[in-house]
Enzyme design. Structure first.
Site, PDB file in Angstrom:
ATOM      1  N   ARG A   1     -10.471  51.007 -18.853  1.00 45.78           N
ATOM      2  CA  ARG A   1     -10.194  49.936 -19.822  1.00 45.78           C
ATOM      3  C   ARG A   1     -11.452  49.275 -20.374  1.00 45.78           C
ATOM      4  O   ARG A   1     -11.600  49.095 -21.578  1.00 45.78           O
ATOM      5  CB  ARG A   1      -9.387  48.833 -19.129  1.00 45.78           C
ATOM      6  CG  ARG A   1      -7.949  48.846 -19.466  1.00 45.78           C
ATOM      7  CD  ARG A   1      -7.266  47.641 -18.872  1.00 45.78           C
ATOM      8  NE  ARG A   1      -5.842  47.925 -18.812  1.00 45.78           N
ATOM      9  CZ  ARG A   1      -4.925  47.078 -18.384  1.00 45.78           C
ATOM     10  NH1 ARG A   1      -5.277  45.896 -17.947  1.00 45.78           N
ATOM     11  NH2 ARG A   1      -3.665  47.404 -18.377  1.00 45.78           N
TER      12      ARG A   1
ATOM     13  N   HIS B   1      -6.939  39.296 -22.179  1.00 46.15           N
ATOM     14  CA  HIS B   1      -5.693  39.671 -21.512  1.00 46.15           C
ATOM     15  C   HIS B   1      -5.460  38.884 -20.226  1.00 46.15           C
ATOM     16  O   HIS B   1      -4.387  38.347 -20.003  1.00 46.15           O
ATOM     17  CB  HIS B   1      -5.751  41.168 -21.224  1.00 46.15           C
ATOM     18  CG  HIS B   1      -4.468  41.756 -20.740  1.00 46.15           C
ATOM     19  ND1 HIS B   1      -3.268  41.548 -21.386  1.00 46.15           N
ATOM     20  CD2 HIS B   1      -4.192  42.562 -19.684  1.00 46.15           C
ATOM     21  CE1 HIS B   1      -2.303  42.193 -20.738  1.00 46.15           C
ATOM     22  NE2 HIS B   1      -2.838  42.802 -19.697  1.00 46.15           N
TER      23      HIS B   1
ATOM     24  N   GLU C   1      -0.424  53.624 -11.699  1.00 48.43           N
ATOM     25  CA  GLU C   1      -1.303  53.061 -12.727  1.00 48.43           C
ATOM     26  C   GLU C   1      -2.755  53.301 -12.362  1.00 48.43           C
ATOM     27  O   GLU C   1      -3.082  53.586 -11.204  1.00 48.43           O
ATOM     28  CB  GLU C   1      -1.020  51.568 -12.907  1.00 48.43           C
ATOM     29  CG  GLU C   1       0.315  51.337 -13.600  1.00 48.43           C
ATOM     30  CD  GLU C   1       0.524  49.903 -14.040  1.00 48.43           C
ATOM     31  OE1 GLU C   1      -0.312  49.041 -13.743  1.00 48.43           O
ATOM     32  OE2 GLU C   1       1.559  49.658 -14.683  1.00 48.43           O
TER      33      GLU C   1
ATOM     34  N   HIS D   1      -8.077  43.693 -22.836  1.00 47.77           N
ATOM     35  CA  HIS D   1      -7.338  44.944 -22.988  1.00 47.77           C
ATOM     36  C   HIS D   1      -7.910  45.665 -24.201  1.00 47.77           C
ATOM     37  O   HIS D   1      -8.187  45.030 -25.215  1.00 47.77           O
ATOM     38  CB  HIS D   1      -5.840  44.661 -23.182  1.00 47.77           C
ATOM     39  CG  HIS D   1      -4.996  45.874 -22.975  1.00 47.77           C
ATOM     40  ND1 HIS D   1      -4.887  46.862 -23.927  1.00 47.77           N
ATOM     41  CD2 HIS D   1      -4.258  46.283 -21.923  1.00 47.77           C
ATOM     42  CE1 HIS D   1      -4.105  47.819 -23.454  1.00 47.77           C
ATOM     43  NE2 HIS D   1      -3.709  47.494 -22.242  1.00 47.77           N
TER      44      HIS D   1
ATOM     45  N   ARG E   1      -9.529  42.581 -12.419  1.00 47.32           N
ATOM     46  CA  ARG E   1      -8.188  42.670 -11.830  1.00 47.32           C
ATOM     47  C   ARG E   1      -7.710  44.116 -11.782  1.00 47.32           C
ATOM     48  O   ARG E   1      -7.859  44.866 -12.749  1.00 47.32           O
ATOM     49  CB  ARG E   1      -7.232  41.852 -12.694  1.00 47.32           C
ATOM     50  CG  ARG E   1      -5.783  41.942 -12.313  1.00 47.32           C
ATOM     51  CD  ARG E   1      -4.940  41.262 -13.371  1.00 47.32           C
ATOM     52  NE  ARG E   1      -4.895  42.042 -14.587  1.00 47.32           N
ATOM     53  CZ  ARG E   1      -3.763  42.446 -15.185  1.00 47.32           C
ATOM     54  NH1 ARG E   1      -2.598  42.133 -14.677  1.00 47.32           N
ATOM     55  NH2 ARG E   1      -3.796  43.142 -16.298  1.00 47.32           N
TER      56      ARG E   1
HETATM   57  C1  LIG Z   1       1.282  41.193 -22.698  1.00 45.88           C
HETATM   58  C2  LIG Z   1       1.002  41.030 -21.235  1.00 45.88           C
HETATM   59  C3  LIG Z   1       1.315  42.050 -20.351  1.00 45.88           C
HETATM   60  C4  LIG Z   1       1.071  41.896 -18.978  1.00 45.88           C
HETATM   61  N1  LIG Z   1       1.480  42.874 -18.115  1.00 45.88           N
HETATM   62  C5  LIG Z   1       1.353  42.665 -16.782  1.00 45.88           C
HETATM   63  C6  LIG Z   1       1.893  43.594 -15.852  1.00 45.88           C
HETATM   64  O1  LIG Z   1       2.493  44.591 -16.223  1.00 45.88           O
HETATM   65  N2  LIG Z   1       1.738  43.326 -14.525  1.00 45.88           N
HETATM   66  C7  LIG Z   1       1.087  42.223 -14.064  1.00 45.88           C
HETATM   67  O2  LIG Z   1       0.971  42.030 -12.844  1.00 45.88           O
HETATM   68  N3  LIG Z   1       0.581  41.323 -14.938  1.00 45.88           N
HETATM   69  C8  LIG Z   1       0.713  41.506 -16.268  1.00 45.88           C
HETATM   70  N4  LIG Z   1       0.221  40.582 -17.137  1.00 45.88           N
HETATM   71  C9  LIG Z   1      -0.429  39.376 -16.602  1.00 45.88           C
HETATM   72  C10 LIG Z   1       0.633  38.435 -16.032  1.00 45.88           C
HETATM   73  O3  LIG Z   1       1.715  38.376 -16.920  1.00 45.88           O
HETATM   74  C11 LIG Z   1       0.103  37.024 -15.817  1.00 45.88           C
HETATM   75  O4  LIG Z   1      -1.141  37.036 -15.204  1.00 45.88           O
HETATM   76  C12 LIG Z   1       1.067  36.234 -14.927  1.00 45.88           C
HETATM   77  O5  LIG Z   1       2.356  36.311 -15.462  1.00 45.88           O
HETATM   78  C13 LIG Z   1       0.632  34.782 -14.810  1.00 45.88           C
HETATM   79  O6  LIG Z   1       1.662  34.070 -14.172  1.00 45.88           O
HETATM   80  P1  LIG Z   1       1.513  32.504 -13.942  1.00 45.88           P
HETATM   81  O7  LIG Z   1       2.764  32.047 -13.313  1.00 45.88           O
HETATM   82  O8  LIG Z   1       0.241  32.218 -13.272  1.00 45.88           O
HETATM   83  O9  LIG Z   1       1.368  31.894 -15.418  1.00 45.88           O
HETATM   84  P2  LIG Z   1       2.354  31.992 -16.658  1.00 45.88           P
HETATM   85  O10 LIG Z   1       3.374  33.017 -16.464  1.00 45.88           O
HETATM   86  O11 LIG Z   1       1.520  32.083 -17.874  1.00 45.88           O
HETATM   87  O12 LIG Z   1       3.079  30.573 -16.659  1.00 45.88           O
HETATM   88  C14 LIG Z   1       2.381  29.408 -17.034  1.00 45.88           C
HETATM   89  C15 LIG Z   1       3.370  28.264 -17.126  1.00 45.88           C
HETATM   90  O13 LIG Z   1       2.665  27.040 -17.255  1.00 45.88           O
HETATM   91  C16 LIG Z   1       3.231  26.266 -18.291  1.00 45.88           C
HETATM   92  N5  LIG Z   1       2.201  25.378 -18.816  1.00 45.88           N
HETATM   93  C17 LIG Z   1       0.991  25.713 -19.313  1.00 45.88           C
HETATM   94  N6  LIG Z   1       0.329  24.602 -19.690  1.00 45.88           N
HETATM   95  C18 LIG Z   1       1.134  23.544 -19.416  1.00 45.88           C
HETATM   96  C19 LIG Z   1       1.030  22.143 -19.597  1.00 45.88           C
HETATM   97  N7  LIG Z   1      -0.041  21.562 -20.160  1.00 45.88           N
HETATM   98  N8  LIG Z   1       2.060  21.361 -19.205  1.00 45.88           N
HETATM   99  C20 LIG Z   1       3.180  21.898 -18.664  1.00 45.88           C
HETATM  100  N9  LIG Z   1       3.334  23.235 -18.477  1.00 45.88           N
HETATM  101  C21 LIG Z   1       2.325  24.040 -18.849  1.00 45.88           C
HETATM  102  C22 LIG Z   1       3.717  27.302 -19.284  1.00 45.88           C
HETATM  103  O14 LIG Z   1       4.650  26.739 -20.165  1.00 45.88           O
HETATM  104  C23 LIG Z   1       4.303  28.333 -18.323  1.00 45.88           C
HETATM  105  O15 LIG Z   1       5.577  27.926 -17.910  1.00 45.88           O
HETATM  106  C24 LIG Z   1       0.456  40.717 -18.503  1.00 45.88           C
HETATM  107  C25 LIG Z   1       0.135  39.696 -19.389  1.00 45.88           C
HETATM  108  C26 LIG Z   1       0.414  39.837 -20.740  1.00 45.88           C
HETATM  109  C27 LIG Z   1       0.084  38.698 -21.658  1.00 45.88           C
END
Ligand SMILES: Cc1cc2nc3c(=O)[nH]c(=O)nc-3n(C[C@H](O)[C@H](O)[C@H](O)COP(=O)(O)OP(=O)(O)OC[C@H]3O[C@@H](n4cnc5c(N)ncnc54)[C@H](O)[C@@H]3O)c2cc1C
Length: 624
Positions: free
Chosen positions: A321, A392, A143, A277, A427
């Site tokens: 990007r 994003h 990438e 993005h 990032r």
């Molecule tokens: C379309 C897209 C493509 C992406 N592609 C990539 C990729 O290829 N590679 C990469 O490394 N990253 C990618 N990313 C970024 C990556 O997905 C995220 O940064 C990462 O998944 C964040 O993980 P997290 O566990 O911190 O949060 P999340 O996965 O967002 O989880 C948050 C959790 O908190 C919970 N929550 C939120 N608020 C509350 C509340 N008030 N009370 C209780 N629960 C709550 C939600 O329900 C969820 O379970 C992408 C993101 C998107 C949107």
């Protein structure tokens, strides 16, 4: 699939030795959020680290909708991990530091690339279904800005979905993990630390003045409210793309944990850095249209049908990007805010394909995008599709030390809601799932191991590009959040208020910023904070009382006279709570962006277009 058990390849946090009296017995630990960071944290708590004499224990995992709905579930490309023979975590760290535009914290990055690689190996060992060659070896992708081909993926472009499904299945099968779905964390419960007491020496030195005591929950199935008592809370609540009208993030991404931590008095940092993005579909849920489409030859056009990227950068549509996102934004502003166009028919011309050939190629090469665009009524083999830059990934968040501890005792943060220092001002692609894996696990181990008196040990805020002149703002800047305005119309539709927040952020704190726009956004957001605070309070007060059912941790918090909530009441309450959070963190982001009088990484100021080497440091903010 095997369970994700402890390993013996990484260190555990040093046991704290403060003499401050803590709660007797084992800690009560709640993890908020079930994306990759929350799942990793919960599994670390549940399984412990027996080789280091750290047994696992019970942990409560809370999420606001279904277990799997998260940014993680929607991630596409993959996870960057230096696990191949031609690679090294040090090379990965070098690439990460370069992408971070001088603001990464080198120690945190070193941990990310070393321990992240170990965690990816563990996922593979546990049976998570990464894509493989027929001979069983892992497939990997190259990438942008990675010096090695190191991105492992699953389900083609459905990495997040596979990882989330597989790891959440492991969590469901882990007896120590108690899962609560459809519980919205409204706020943290904290209590002040007596910093004058001789026993509070460490807390005093570290500027820690309060300790976490629980979380307030709103049950989104029943409308009931309660307080869950616990003395360790790990926030893993993800990003906040829903600040903007155009975002790749799902509806749950409303920055709830970040806002709750802020209200409780935690330090936050780097909120001026939001990665946009360049190409999300301009309609529907703003589905991400990967760079790979432009890589195959698709071009960007404005409404007049002009191809503009060739005049901006020699790499045209394949410029970095940020460059493409900014020009797309400029073009949109010049045409009344309407999306620009992505012309995939140019791929057919480039490859010499006829109509049927292009249709077949797009379907084979981009199955998910092809299916989504067609479901929205577009035939992208025949006509350009509307695209827009979209929020994003948020680099900033709750400031932590390298063990995910925050400035509130007993409060930890990991994943996209945290600011560990690994993402800097921008990032590196595919590093965020890695961060959730590495630092989610660290948060879990630290919560397990820390004594009740443990406090954070924050790293310096100087970035990797800091020089002798760099101003390090060691004292967090305070920002007073306005009180609820009792005069506002609390009956205003939550959906209209959301729209006002999104438009304010898009136009004032969006892809391109300047002092006038940021100041205007600050003023508008201040009013929106007053309004949304009042609306959130009013909405909560309508909700029914939760009877004390289990006699342990749950206590009622709502008046017994509150009326029984309807489904509409519940939905409106959730939106009102999210609006309060979005307006609050939007205001902090606007303030941080106004304070950074330079352009760096994802933060682009049209009135300060150059990077100022003196500002190669993060700036923390705290509630005044
Ligand atoms: C379309 C897209 C493509 C992406 N592609 C990539 C990729 O290829 N590679 C990469 O490394 N990253 C990618 N990313 C970024 C990556 O997905 C995220 O940064 C990462 O998944 C964040 O993980 P997290 O566990 O911190 O949060 P999340 O996965 O967002 O989880 C948050 C959790 O908190 C919970 N929550 C939120 N608020 C509350 C509340 N008030 N009370 C209780 N629960 C709550 C939600 O329900 C969820 O379970 C992408 C993101 C998107 C949107």
């Amino acid at each position: 699939m095997t369970s994700l058990t402890q390993d013996n390849t990484t260190t555990t946090p040093a046991k704290e030795t403060s003499s401050t009296t803590g709660t007797p017995g084992e800690p009560t630990i709640a993890v908020i959020g079930a994306g990759i960071a929350g799942l990793s944290a919960a599994l670390a708590v549940a399984n412990g680290y027996p080789d280091a004499g750290l047994p696992g224990q019970h942990v409560t995992l809370i999420t606001k909708t279904d277990l799997v709905e998260s940014n993680t579930y929607h991630a596409q490309g993959g996870i960057a991990a230096a696990i191949f023979p031609d690679d090294d975590p040090k090379l990965h760290a070098k690439d990460t530091l370069a992408a971070g535009a001088g603001l990464c914290e080198p120690k945190a990055v070193d941990i990310l690339t070393r321990e992240g690689a170990e965690q990816v190996r563990r996922l593979i060992g546990a049976g998570v279904r990464f894509d493989k060659h027929p001979d069983g070896t892992l497939l990997r992708g190259l990438e942008a800005a990675h010096s090695r081909s190191r991105v492992v993926h699953a389900g083609g472009d459905a990495t997040g979905k596979i990882v989330e499904l597989d790891v959440s299945a492991i969590a469901r099968d882990t007896p120590n993990i108690h899962i609560i779905e459809h519980a919205f964390v409204v706020d943290l419960v904290t209590e002040p630390i007596d910093t004058h007491s001789p026993a509070a020496g460490e807390a005093r030195t570290a500027g820690v003045t309060s300790a976490v005591r629980g979380v307030r929950l709103f049950d989104t199935a029943t409308g009931e409210q309660r307080t869950l008592a616990c003395n360790r809370v790990i926030l893993a609540t993800g990003g906040a793309g829903r600040l903007y009208p155009f975002t790749t993030n799902p509806q749950v991404a409303t920055g709830d944990g970040l806002a709750a931590a802020w209200r409780a008095g935690a330090q936050v940092a780097d909120l001026e850095f939001y990665q946009f993005h360049p190409t999300a579909l301009g309609v529907g849920e703003h589905f991400l249209i990967s760079e790979a489409v432009r890589g195959e030859g698709a071009t960007l056009l404005n409404e007049r049908g002009e191809r503009y990227m060739t005049t901006i950068d020699p790499r045209a549509e394949l410029a970095p990007r940020d460059v493409v996102a900014r020009e797309n934004f400029r073009q949109m502003m010049a045409q009344g805010g309407r999306p620009v166009l992505l012309d995939a028919t140019a791929i057919g011309r480039k490859m010499g394909l006829d109509q049927a050939g292009l249709t077949a190629f797009l379907k084979r090469r981009f199955p998910t995008i092809d299916a989504y665009t067609r479901s929205m009524g577009f035939d992208w083999s025949r006509e350009p599709i509307p695209v827009t830059p979209a929020a994003h990934y948020w680099m900033g968040g709750i400031r932590t030390d390298v063990w995910a501890r925050t400035s509130i005792r007993g409060l930890y943060a990991a994943g996209e809601c945290a600011r560990t220092g690994v993402q800097g001002a921008n990032r590196l692609a595919s590093n965020s799932l890695l961060e959730g894996l590495a630092y989610g696990r660290r948060a879990g181990l630290a919560a397990l191991r820390d004594t009740d008196a443990a406090v954070w040990q924050p790293q310096s805020l100087l970035g990797s590009a800091a020089n002798a002149q760099t101003r390090e703002i060691t004292e967090p800047q305070t920002l007073a959040i306005p009180s609820p305005d009792t005069q506002v119309d609390t009956d205003a539709k939550p959906a209209d208020v959301r729209d006002a927040i999104e438009q304010t952020m898009w136009h004032g704190v969006g892809v391109l910023r300047d002092a006038d726009g940021l100041s205007h956004a600050q003023n508008r957001l201040t009013g929106l904070v007053e309004q949304t605070q009042a609306q959130a309070q009013a909405a909560l007060s309508k909700m029914a009382e939760k009877p004390k059912t289990d006699g342990t941790a749950a206590t009622t918090t709502t008046p017994a006279t509150a009326s029984v909530p309807t489904p509409d009441d519940i939905a409106n309450t959730v939106t009102a709570l999210e609006n309060r959070n979005l307006a609050t963190i939007g205001l902090i982001a606007a303030t941080a962006a106004l304070a950074r009088t330079e352009s760096r990484g994802a933060h682009a100021r049209t009135d300060f277009p150059d990077t100022d080497s003196v500002q190669a440091c993060s700036r923390p903010f705290i509630r005044g």
